[in-house]
Design a protein around this motif. Structure first.
Motif, PDB file in Angstrom:
ATOM      1  N   GLU A  63      10.932  68.675 -32.917  1.00  0.00           N
ATOM      2  CA  GLU A  63      11.874  68.201 -33.794  1.00  0.00           C
ATOM      3  C   GLU A  63      12.379  69.395 -34.689  1.00  0.00           C
ATOM      4  N   VAL A  64      13.530  69.373 -35.083  1.00  0.00           N
ATOM      5  CA  VAL A  64      14.262  70.509 -35.964  1.00  0.00           C
ATOM      6  C   VAL A  64      15.037  69.672 -36.966  1.00  0.00           C
ATOM      7  N   GLY A  65      15.126  70.058 -38.242  1.00  0.00           N
ATOM      8  CA  GLY A  65      15.816  69.581 -39.502  1.00  0.00           C
ATOM      9  C   GLY A  65      14.903  69.048 -40.344  1.00  0.00           C
ATOM     10  N   GLU A  66      15.102  69.303 -41.753  1.00  0.00           N
ATOM     11  CA  GLU A  66      14.416  68.925 -42.743  1.00  0.00           C
ATOM     12  C   GLU A  66      15.227  68.649 -43.995  1.00  0.00           C
ATOM     13  N   PRO A  75      18.431  74.889 -45.021  1.00  0.00           N
ATOM     14  CA  PRO A  75      18.749  74.812 -43.522  1.00  0.00           C
ATOM     15  C   PRO A  75      17.928  75.215 -42.319  1.00  0.00           C
ATOM     16  N   SER A  76      18.113  74.663 -41.200  1.00  0.00           N
ATOM     17  CA  SER A  76      17.560  75.104 -40.077  1.00  0.00           C
ATOM     18  C   SER A  76      18.632  75.267 -38.954  1.00  0.00           C
ATOM     19  N   ALA A  77      18.171  76.197 -38.174  1.00  0.00           N
ATOM     20  CA  ALA A  77      19.080  76.823 -37.037  1.00  0.00           C
ATOM     21  C   ALA A  77      18.624  77.069 -35.912  1.00  0.00           C
ATOM     22  N   LEU A  78      19.257  77.123 -34.770  1.00  0.00           N
ATOM     23  CA  LEU A  78      18.796  77.467 -33.580  1.00  0.00           C
ATOM     24  C   LEU A  78      19.600  78.556 -32.987  1.00  0.00           C
ATOM     25  N   SER A 107      17.917  88.650 -25.577  1.00  0.00           N
ATOM     26  CA  SER A 107      16.938  88.288 -26.418  1.00  0.00           C
ATOM     27  C   SER A 107      16.404  86.732 -26.269  1.00  0.00           C
ATOM     28  N   ARG A 108      15.516  86.294 -26.525  1.00  0.00           N
ATOM     29  CA  ARG A 108      15.120  84.996 -26.298  1.00  0.00           C
ATOM     30  C   ARG A 108      15.685  83.900 -27.576  1.00  0.00           C
ATOM     31  N   PRO A 109      15.887  82.800 -27.158  1.00  0.00           N
ATOM     32  CA  PRO A 109      16.177  81.569 -28.204  1.00  0.00           C
ATOM     33  C   PRO A 109      15.295  81.767 -29.364  1.00  0.00           C
ATOM     34  N   ARG A 110      15.932  81.457 -30.447  1.00  0.00           N
ATOM     35  CA  ARG A 110      15.006  81.705 -32.089  1.00  0.00           C
ATOM     36  C   ARG A 110      15.364  80.533 -32.775  1.00  0.00           C
ATOM     37  N   LEU A 111      14.195  80.044 -33.274  1.00  0.00           N
ATOM     38  CA  LEU A 111      14.321  78.699 -34.275  1.00  0.00           C
ATOM     39  C   LEU A 111      14.288  79.291 -35.556  1.00  0.00           C
TER      40      LEU A 111
END
Length: 272
Positions: A63-66, A75-78, A107-111
């Motif tokens: 789950e992402v987003g607060e 904010p949240s971001a991917l 690089s790898r995906p980053r949250l």
């Protein structure tokens, strides 16, 4: 080359380098109702999904987003490298900004969670505003620079006016930039000035009055404003808090700018 009348765009329809008339930045906003999905591939671009409001379940992440909206939290971001795929399902009403630019990266995906966002206050008095750095030049990324600015009603931001349309080592970097606007209340507006001075930018060439900009744009809720070159500045109308998301990209990922010499004496903050 962007015509003077083409600086305001439809954020939902979005822009890419071809439609914008530049080299790097693509942008669009996406809205999903609860239960709806959003998926895609990044291809040859570094891509950032920025949570403007709402929550979603992201495959492989959770789950992402607060925050409910851009005025109610951080904010949240991917951040996704080239060659990535993504899929998410909205858990609440969801609005995302999707920003991308051509890049080479393994690089790898980053949250990026709200706790990772650097908060900064700039200016004093009627130039005070709040900065949310999602991706600064200090953060690992291949191409993108991402920042949110919250300007209280009646205040100025991007102040004093500055530009970043020339590559001068240690002084200035040529960076395309865009502004995605939101207002509280939603019927609000801000004025954005974009102007050049007689010396032409090497990015765009040309000389004389025909190559100059002197634009005053009334930016409204959900407007997307492009800044291809020149000095720029924002003034929020009294009674309306102003939010904008800035995305920047160029050949060198370094945020260096030149303040308009006429107004440099008003500079009351330092780059951190």
């Amino acid at each position: 080359m962007i015509g003077d009348a083409g600086l305001v765009r439809d954020a939902a329809k979005g822009i890419d380098p071809r439609s914008a008339g530049w080299t790097y930045l693509s942008f669009r906003t996406v809205r999903r109702a609860p239960g709806e999905e959003f998926s895609g591939q990044t291809g040859g671009e570094e891509t950032a999904l920025i949570w403007l409001g709402g929550t979603a379940e992201v495959d492989g992440v959770g789950e992402v987003g607060e925050r409910d909206d851009v005025f109610s939290g951080l904010p949240s971001a991917l951040l996704l490298p080239p060659g990535s795929t993504y899929r998410l399902r909205a858990r609440t009403a969801l609005e995302l900004a999707v920003v991308s630019a051509p890049a080479e990266s393994d690089s790898r995906p980053r949250l990026i969670r709200p706790g990772d966002v650097v908060v900064e206050m700039r200016g004093k008095g009627v130039t005070e505003r709040r900065i949310h750095w999602i991706l600064s030049e200090k953060d690992p990324a291949a191409r993108l620079l991402l920042v949110e600015v919250l300007t209280p009603a009646g205040h100025w931001s991007t102040y004093p006016p500055h530009k970043h349309d020339e590559d001068k080592d240690g002084v200035e970097r040529a960076l395309e930039e865009l502004y995605y606007y939101r207002f509280n209340p939603e019927q609000g507006f801000a004025f954005q000035g974009i102007y050049t001075k007689p010396s032409p930018s090497p990015l765009w060439g040309g000389s004389g009055r025909g190559s100059q900009l002197n634009e005053s744009i009334r930016a409204r809720n959900r407007d997307l404003v492009l800044v291809p070159r020149g000095y720029h500045v924002v003034s929020a109308a009294p009674g309306y808090d102003c939010y904008y998301l800035n995305a920047m990209a160029g050949s060198v990922r370094e945020w260096l700018f030149t303040t308009d010499p006429d107004h440099e004496w008003l500079m009351d903050w330092q780059k951190t």
